[in-house]
Design an enzyme around this catalytic site. Structure first.
Site, PDB file in Angstrom:
ATOM      1  CB  SER A 159      -0.958  -0.025   1.194  1.00 22.68           C
ATOM      2  OG  SER A 159      -1.956   0.948   1.064  1.00 22.68           O
ATOM      3  CG  ASP A 242      -6.902  -3.771  -2.051  1.00 18.62           C
ATOM      4  OD1 ASP A 242      -7.560  -3.089  -1.250  1.00 18.62           O
ATOM      5  OD2 ASP A 242      -5.679  -3.624  -2.211  1.00 18.62           O
ATOM      6  CG  HIS A 274      -5.500  -2.765   1.480  1.00 20.90           C
ATOM      7  ND1 HIS A 274      -4.931  -2.411   0.284  1.00 20.90           N
ATOM      8  CD2 HIS A 274      -4.952  -1.945   2.413  1.00 20.90           C
ATOM      9  CE1 HIS A 274      -4.085  -1.414   0.475  1.00 20.90           C
ATOM     10  NE2 HIS A 274      -4.070  -1.117   1.763  1.00 20.90           N
TER      11      HIS A 274
END
Length: 318
Positions: A159, A242, A274
């Site tokens: 991320s 995600d 995620h």
């Protein structure tokens, strides 16, 4: 008709003004979340809780900010690859220890976990320019160590950590051997339109429409503009479920990188979300990383026998 057009223009203008106010006032709180709701800034656990051998490392960023990190070794003289791990935007490195514990075992590696400025035990306040300095300080530290194979430093970012890692890898072609990106966004500008859908016509890089709010973003983290400049091997790991970063972001990053770099590999995991792609992906996830490392960052022949002996000793003790 004139009244309708005027009302429409006023409405659009109101959205733009509201969007500007939100971006100016709250963007750092949206991008950087060092403290999870109901928790404190301090670490809830240390690697010792998971029986991991570690070293507390204190660094100074180039602008003087004091930073904290954990350097976790599989065994004292491990000469395997060293993973420089960059976390997501929320919480601190303690929340990633279970994943790192498995990483150590599956990849026979060392892991260096950096707390960005403002996170964990590190001083300061997070910003894009500051975190880029922090990442460089971590890499410089690793590059100067004598107890690891400095030719096998691999950057891993998930991320926000992927955006951090991409910049660091681009800036250090002689220090970083490879890059692994997991569930990373194309840019914060594009993510603003995902988190605040009513702004998507006014902010972003990849979508269409007038982008009159882009200039207000202080931490754009434009990974899409960085990946095409990376020369080292890159592994893209995408969880197709995600719920935070649309999987198409990872597909776009891969396409941009692969157009300039033939050492890129894309892997997707149908049930990965995620934060849990590493868990949902199971054995296939870890084998993908292991094979990527074996192909692009192979172990030196002189280190293989000692590594195998140490791993066998660890396995027999478990």
């Amino acid at each position: 008709m004139v009244t309708y057009v005027s009302a429409l223009l006023y409405g659009v203008g109101g959205i733009v003004v509201a969007g500007m106010a939100l971006l100016v006032a709250f963007q750092e709180k949206l991008v950087y979340v060092p403290v999870l709701p109901g928790l404190t800034k301090s670490y809830q656990i240390t690697p010792a809780r998971l029986r991991l051998s570690y070293e507390d490392v204190w660094l100074r960023s180039s602008d003087g900010v004091r930073l904290h990190a954990w350097f976790i070794k599989l065994f004292p003289d491990c000469r395997g690859p060293t993973i420089l791990f960059f976390q997501e935007n929320a919480g601190n490195i303690a929340h990633r220890l279970e994943m790192v514990r498995i990483m150590l075992q599956r990849l026979n590696c060392n892991v260096f976990m950096l707390s960005y400025r403002g996170y964990g035990a590190s001083d300061g306040y997070p910003s894009q320019h500051g975190i880029i300095r922090d990442a460089q300080a971590a890499l410089d530290h690793l590059s100067q160590r004598t107890d690891i194979d400095t030719s096998r430093i691999i950057v891993f970012g998930r991320s926000l950590g992927g955006a951090v890692g991409a910049v660091l890898t681009k800036n250090n072609p002689d220090k970083v051997a490879a890059l692994i990106l997991e569930n990373t966004f194309t840019s914060i500008l594009d993510m603003a339109g995902v988190l605040l859908p009513f702004l998507k016509w006014f902010i972003g890089k990849s979508s269409t429409g007038p982008k009159i709010l882009n200039f207000l973003v202080r931490s754009p983290w434009s990974t899409i503009d960085v990946v095409g400049q990376i020369k080292q091997p890159v592994l893209f790991m995408s969880g197709l479920q995600d719920e935070m970063v649309p999987p198409v972001h990872m597909q776009m990053l891969y396409a941009k990188a692969a157009a300039h770099n033939k050492q890129c590999l894309f892997m997707d995991f149908p049930t990965g979300m995620h934060m849990d792609t590493w868990l949902a992906g199971g054995d296939r996830y870890w084998r993908a990383i292991q094979q990527f490392i074996e192909q692009h960052v192979p172990e030196k022949k002189e280190n293989k026998s000692s590594t195998n002996n140490n791993v066998a000793a660890i396995d027999s003790s478990l």
